[in-house]
Design an enzyme around this catalytic site. Structure first.
Site, PDB file in Angstrom:
ATOM      1  N   ARG A 192      76.627  88.932 -19.389  1.00  0.00           N
ATOM      2  CA  ARG A 192      78.080  89.125 -19.402  1.00  0.00           C
ATOM      3  C   ARG A 192      78.691  89.032 -20.795  1.00  0.00           C
ATOM      4  NH1 ARG A 192      76.638  87.447 -14.319  1.00  0.00           N
ATOM      5  NH2 ARG A 192      75.057  86.486 -15.609  1.00  0.00           N
ATOM      6  N   THR A 193      78.387  87.923 -21.481  1.00  0.00           N
ATOM      7  CA  THR A 193      79.085  87.638 -22.744  1.00  0.00           C
ATOM      8  C   THR A 193      78.718  88.669 -23.810  1.00  0.00           C
ATOM      9  OG1 THR A 193      78.845  85.323 -22.110  1.00  0.00           O
ATOM     10  CG2 THR A 193      79.620  85.770 -24.340  1.00  0.00           C
ATOM     11  N   LYS A 241      58.970  86.141 -37.190  1.00  0.00           N
ATOM     12  CA  LYS A 241      57.995  86.060 -38.292  1.00  0.00           C
ATOM     13  C   LYS A 241      58.157  84.760 -39.061  1.00  0.00           C
ATOM     14  CE  LYS A 241      58.804  90.876 -39.237  1.00  0.00           C
ATOM     15  NZ  LYS A 241      59.310  91.708 -40.328  1.00  0.00           N
ATOM     16  N   ARG A 292      75.579  83.155 -30.012  1.00  0.00           N
ATOM     17  CA  ARG A 292      75.106  82.263 -28.940  1.00  0.00           C
ATOM     18  C   ARG A 292      73.801  81.635 -29.405  1.00  0.00           C
ATOM     19  NH1 ARG A 292      74.740  83.315 -22.573  1.00  0.00           N
ATOM     20  NH2 ARG A 292      76.955  83.019 -22.890  1.00  0.00           N
ATOM     21  N   HIS A 300      81.863  76.985 -24.880  1.00  0.00           N
ATOM     22  CA  HIS A 300      81.805  78.427 -24.581  1.00  0.00           C
ATOM     23  C   HIS A 300      83.272  78.852 -24.383  1.00  0.00           C
ATOM     24  CE1 HIS A 300      80.617  82.254 -23.176  1.00  0.00           C
ATOM     25  NE2 HIS A 300      79.914  81.944 -22.108  1.00  0.00           N
TER      26      HIS A 300
HETATM   27  N1   CP Z   1      78.893  83.271 -18.113  1.00  0.00           N
HETATM   28  C1   CP Z   1      78.021  83.666 -19.068  1.00  0.00           C
HETATM   29  O1   CP Z   1      78.083  83.207 -20.201  1.00  0.00           O
HETATM   30  O2   CP Z   1      77.112  84.597 -18.658  1.00  0.00           O
HETATM   31  P1   CP Z   1      75.979  85.235 -19.586  1.00  0.00           P
HETATM   32  O3   CP Z   1      74.992  84.118 -19.895  1.00  0.00           O
HETATM   33  O4   CP Z   1      75.374  86.324 -18.763  1.00  0.00           O
HETATM   34  O5   CP Z   1      76.616  85.714 -20.839  1.00  0.00           O
END
Ligand code: CP
Length: 312
Positions: free
Chosen positions: A58-59, A86, A108, A136
């Protein structure tokens, strides 16, 4: 405009007027998604690099789509196909990308603090797309925006967040954002998945579903992560489903029109039953759409978009 920060690393300390500014910009950009040609020029010439050192559907996709809709150039880096495999360090990877002149990084990473560390290595703007158990923030924003869309706002609402609170960056961001916007937040879950002394934050803590869900306006279900089973914090997914899984009977403990939310990805049949996830009170797919809209709004604000280039 009330939103002038260079980076967005968490929801802690983000003020109500900043959140409202993001929502107002999201309101004005959402209409683009219903146009036959979903492309507008305000971020032409800007570049966004998404750095995903942890899996995401999603993100990552929504940040990349958001940037493309607003005409920014995008570059996606996944740890598994970069020179990290590497042996190149995180720092050298970032310094290499910094030399290419990106305007904004989305990151992330499994380690809390990775996004903060990135701000020390780059002159570009940084958005935290999830760092370990820390934060988040765009999930917090899209959750609040979805509630506002369905219920008109957050003031005075009771939100029951159910599940693995201790390891959840989503619970933390929702708590900070939602209380700033006037909601009352409850944490509901087994003692092994509840942070120590969490009551100090001013949150109500419940270890039983019945009182925890009673009268809630929103039932927000968290994902049960496989690693919690491996570390012995939960006996089995089956036992969790029996004691804390949200089914229709348990949902009836909340207000009659309570919304059902989940950040995804879901474990159907564990923390949420399929008829609840797909039921009329579920706004889970709206959360995904609003994730795109909120990320468009943030990129627009942080990269200096102007409205005259958005008009159809
Ligand atoms: N909710 C969320 O962060 O989903 P993803 O891990 O798929 O990005």
């Amino acid at each position: 405009m009330a939103f002038t920060r260079k980076h967005l690393l968490s929801m802690q300390g983000v003020a109500r007027d900043e959140i409202e500014t993001i929502f107002e910009v999201a309101d004005s950009l959402k209409e683009i998604l219903s146009r036959p040609i979903k492309k507008v020029p305000p971020l032409r010439g800007k570049s966004v690099c998404t750095l995903f050192f942890e899996p995401s559907t999603r993100t990552r996709t929504s940040f990349e789509m958001a940037a493309k809709i607003l005409s920014a150039d995008t570059q996606s880096i996944a740890a598994s196909t970069s020179s990290l495999v590497k042996g190149e360090s995180f720092k050298d990877t970032v310094l290499t990308l910094e030399s290419m002149g990106f305007d904004l990084f989305v990151i992330r990473h499994k380690s809390a603090g990775a996004a903060q560390f990135l701000t020390q290595l780059t002159d570009a703007r940084v958005i935290n797309a999830g760092d370990g158990m820390h934060a988040h923030p765009t999930q917090g924003l899209l959750d609040m925006y979805t509630i506002r869309e369905h219920l008109g706002g957050l003031e005075g609402l009771t939100v029951a967040i159910v599940g693995d609170i201790a390891h959840s960056r989503v619970a933390r961001c929702d708590f900070f954002g939602m209380t700033t916007m006037g909601a009352k937040v409850r944490f509901v879950g087994p003692t092994t998945l509840m942070p120590a002394e969490v009551e100090r934050l001013g949150v109500e803590v419940y270890h039983d579903l019945e009182p925890g869900l009673h009268g809630a306006d929103i039932v927000y279900v968290l994902r049960i992560q496989r690693e919690r089973l491996e570390s012995g914090l939960l006996p089995s997914t089956r036992e969790y489903a029996e004691t804390f899984g949200i089914n229709m009977k348990r949902l009836a403990l909340a207000k009659p029109n309570a919304l059902v939310m989940h950040p995804g990805p879901m474990n159907r049949g564990v923390e949420i039953m399929p008829d609840v996830a797909d039921g009329v009170r579920s706004v889970i797919t709206d959360q995904v759409t609003n994730g795109l809209v909120i990320r468009m709004a943030l990129l627009f604000l942080m990269l200096g978009g102007t409205y005259d280039e958005v008009a159809s």
